[in-house]
Design a protein around this motif. Structure first.
Motif, mmCIF file in Angstrom:
data_model
loop_
_atom_site.group_PDB
_atom_site.id
_atom_site.type_symbol
_atom_site.label_atom_id
_atom_site.label_comp_id
_atom_site.label_asym_id
_atom_site.label_seq_id
_atom_site.Cartn_x
_atom_site.Cartn_y
_atom_site.Cartn_z
ATOM 1 N N SER A 129 2.488 3.260 35.635
ATOM 2 C CA SER A 129 1.254 2.817 35.007
ATOM 3 C C SER A 129 0.361 2.979 36.120
ATOM 4 N N HIS A 130 0.425 2.411 37.205
ATOM 5 C CA HIS A 130 -0.294 2.512 38.372
ATOM 6 C C HIS A 130 -0.754 3.791 38.797
ATOM 7 N N ARG A 131 0.181 4.803 38.793
ATOM 8 C CA ARG A 131 -0.073 6.246 39.246
ATOM 9 C C ARG A 131 -1.070 6.783 37.985
ATOM 10 N N GLN A 132 -0.862 6.664 37.041
ATOM 11 C CA GLN A 132 -1.639 7.003 35.833
ATOM 12 C C GLN A 132 -3.068 6.603 35.854
ATOM 13 N N VAL A 133 -3.329 5.082 36.246
ATOM 14 C CA VAL A 133 -4.665 4.542 36.279
ATOM 15 C C VAL A 133 -5.502 5.265 37.619
ATOM 16 N N ARG B 190 -10.183 11.252 38.410
ATOM 17 C CA ARG B 190 -11.142 12.039 37.441
ATOM 18 C C ARG B 190 -12.338 11.465 36.859
ATOM 19 N N ASP B 191 -12.307 10.140 36.864
ATOM 20 C CA ASP B 191 -13.406 9.726 36.133
ATOM 21 C C ASP B 191 -14.345 8.869 37.127
ATOM 22 N N LEU B 192 -14.057 8.464 38.273
ATOM 23 C CA LEU B 192 -14.906 7.628 39.179
ATOM 24 C C LEU B 192 -15.229 8.023 40.563
ATOM 25 N N ALA B 193 -14.808 9.201 40.901
ATOM 26 C CA ALA B 193 -14.870 9.685 42.405
ATOM 27 C C ALA B 193 -16.258 9.879 42.450
#
Length: 193
Positions: free
Chosen positions: A11-15, A21-24
């Motif tokens: 679950s941590h890895r997926q986040v 993808r979304d925040l860099a």
């Protein structure tokens, strides 16, 4: 138990993958905002409740002390640490004002004020960020879930894509560490070996 451990790590890895993808780009913008503020002689104020208060203190400590690089101290204030202020303001004005009253007294135009809230709906953080914007500060928030009401009002919302508070908090500390590392690299030249 081993299966549960592996499930939580997955679950941590997926986040973290979703954050990549979304925040860099938004994290890069946050580093730029802070670097510009520090170059202009401004400071950072940061706040949150509970675990987010601990994260606020952690961030301020890394900025004033050091992250990885020997360098001069940078001004950062965690608004979560002075028990006399927190209890006096909480008693006299209410808990919703414990951070905004400090922002009103400490913030100056051009400072960066950071709120941390896993739900995005912490009233005392929201009120303080509104006060910061009225002063002319840049506002940033580390949030979770859908960003809540805070995500709609700050200059830069960094919303960890999860509904699970522990995963959101892990995302926040990852963002904090990346920001501290890149801020040092941006503002200070690494010492030659």
């Amino acid at each position: 138990m081993l299966a549960e451990i592996k499930s939580q790590l997955e679950s941590h890895r997926q986040v973290v993958e979703a954050m990549e993808r979304d925040l860099a780009t938004a994290i890069e913008v946050a580093v730029g905002l802070l670097a510009d503020a520090y170059r202009d002689g401004k400071k950072m104020l940061v706040m949150g409740n509970g675990g987010s208060a601990a994260d606020a203190q952690h961030l301020a400590a890394e900025i004033i002390g050091r992250f990885k690089m020997e360098r001069r101290a940078l001004p950062a204030i965690a608004l979560t640490t002075d028990t006399s202020i927190l209890t006096a303001v909480g008693n006299d004005y209410g808990f919703d004002r414990v951070f905004s009253r400090q922002v009103e007294g400490l913030a100056q135009p051009g400072d960066v004020v950071i709120g941390i809230s896993t739900s995005g709906n912490s009233p005392n953080v929201e009120i303080a960020l509104k006060a910061a914007a009225a002063i002319g500060c840049k506002t940033v928030a580390l949030l979770g879930r859908d960003g809540g009401s805070i995500g709609k009002l700050v200059d830069l919302p960094l919303i960890v894509p999860s509904q699970d508070t522990p995963r959101i908090q892990e995302g926040h500390i990852t963002i904090i560490h990346i920001v501290c590392d890149l801020l040092e690299k941006t503002l200070f030249k690494a010492a030659k070996p």
